[in-house]
Enzyme design. Structure first.
Site, short mmCIF file in Angstrom:
data_model
loop_
_atom_site.label_atom_id
_atom_site.label_comp_id
_atom_site.label_asym_id
_atom_site.label_seq_id
_atom_site.Cartn_x
_atom_site.Cartn_y
_atom_site.Cartn_z
CG HIS A 32 -1.97 -1.02 1.25
ND1 HIS A 32 -2.85 -1.20 0.20
CD2 HIS A 32 -2.29 -1.95 2.19
CE1 HIS A 32 -3.67 -2.21 0.50
NE2 HIS A 32 -3.36 -2.68 1.68
CB ALA A 33 4.31 2.08 0.98
#
Length: 392
Positions: free
Chosen positions: A130-131
């Site tokens: 998700h980063a």
């Protein structure tokens, strides 16, 4: 004999967000269970300690000001910005170092496969998908899959397939390569209408220069083993065969499991094991066996994650484990000592039913079949495939 690399060291457990769903105990228990079955001692298996990714390597995906913020945040109690110091992404001592080590572990795995040193490689502690380039998100600080893929592109890779089977959309990896036709990202996840991060609709198919490079299968809540496998086989093999990747990269989050507290899919460890088997077979068919895998999400820390990822490690390192295999007493004792509020499983199976019925267009489709067709209609024509032909 297949050559398999497991990138592992207990220092990877330092990615510890504190009182938080993403507890490193899930990784510790996975490796303990894998060791109980002697998976890392199999012929052809190499275990290698990771080294931390450098700022330059992190910069393949992340902005320099964000990397600087990750380094600085633990020294500032009131730090704000870049998605840090939130309930999802709390700041912790050594955050940069622990995050860079996970990224470095995935880089080690990917480089070993790309260089031809290994056929398969895995970083169970990785999969922080998700980063974003300048923002922590969804428990993830540095996006190790995206960094490793970007590194392989820099080394000359021309076609990389990324398949994400985490219950949450692989939004950070999709974002990193949305305009890059060299990377095909496929994500099977619970519908973003119901679940974080709110992206991953079928209509997200890639940027103007990379139409068809992003594929999203948004599954209805309650999807079980048979339906999940029906969706997987209706979408993934046909697209991979059309794309002809040089290497397969998979994010294998264990949170589609029916006991996971943060989502609402209903897979068993048997369904997850079947998914790993299918991914392995596709890597063998299309990529001369080149397969890179990571872990990912998973919050049933004792009940599901260690068994799912031990099945993944077994698949990576050789023969799959018999689902009926009993779990050793010493592992059960360890799990219950570390997580006394949880009940440890007794076998490597949930007695799940993985006998799926292959997809065909139906006159009165179920919600699952509507989801499958939505993805096929959005993406298949962009690859020269017929969305209504089950042979594609």
């Amino acid at each position: 004999m297949t050559r398999s690399l497991v990138v592992w060291d207990e220092s990877l457990l330092a990615y510890d967000l504190g009182e938080h769903p993403l507890d490193p105990v899930r990784v510790r228990l996975t490796m303990a269970l894998a060791n109980a079955y002697h998976l890392l001692e199999r012929p052809g298996v190499t275990v290698r300690k990771p080294t931390a990714a450098t700022d330059e390597e992190l910069g393949l995906v992340h902005r320099a000001d964000y990397i600087a913020a990750v380094k600085a945040a633990p020294d500032d109690f009131f730090f704000q910005g870049f998605g840090l110091n939130t309930s999802d992404n709390p700041v912790f001592d050594g955050m940069h170092e622990a995050s860079a080590l996970i990224a470095g572990a995935t880089l080690t795995a990917a480089r070993a496969v790309w260089a031809g040193e290994q056929d398969r490689a895995v970083n169970i502690a990785g999969g922080l998908h998700h980063a974003m380039p300048a923002r922590a998100s969804g428990f993830c600080v540095y996006n190790d899959p995206a960094i490793a893929i970007a590194d392989l592109l820099a080394k000359g890779a021309e076609r990389i397939a990324y398949v994400d089977i985490d219950v949450h959309h692989g939004d950070g990896v999709q974002t990193a390569f949305y305009d890059d036709p060299r990377v095909l990202t496929i994500s099977l996840h619970e519908t973003p209408i119901a679940l974080f991060p709110g992206t991953g609709f079928p209509e997200e198919t890639g940027g103007p220069n990379a139409e068809g490079s992003a594929v999203n299968v948004a599954l209805p809540p309650g999807t079980n083993d048979r339906d999940w496998l029906r969706a997987f086989h209706a979408v993934v093999p046909g697209l991979l065969r059309a794309f002809q990747p040089q290497v397969l990269f998979t994010q294998c989050g264990a949170d589609p499991h029916r006991l996971d507290p943060l989502a609402d899919l209903r897979l068993s460890v048997d369904g997850q094991r079947a998914a790993y088997h299918a991914l392995r077979d596709l890597a063998e068919e299309l990529c001369d066996g080149r397969w890179i895998a990571t872990g990912g999400g998973g919050y049933a820390l004792v009940e599901a994650v260690p068994r799912a990822w031990t099945h993944l490690l077994a698949t990576i390192t050789g023969d799959q484990l018999d689902p009926a295999t009993l779990i050793p007493r010493e592992w059960i004792d360890l799990a219950e000592s570390l997580c006394p509020e949880r009940v440890a499983p007794q076998r490597m199976t949930d007695d799940g039913d993985v006998r799926y019925v292959p997809w065909v267009p139906e006159a009165e489709p179920t919600p699952l079949d509507r989801a499958i067709l939505a993805t096929r209609k959005a993406v298949f024509p962009l690859h020269g495939l017929d969305p209504y032909d089950p042979r594609d």
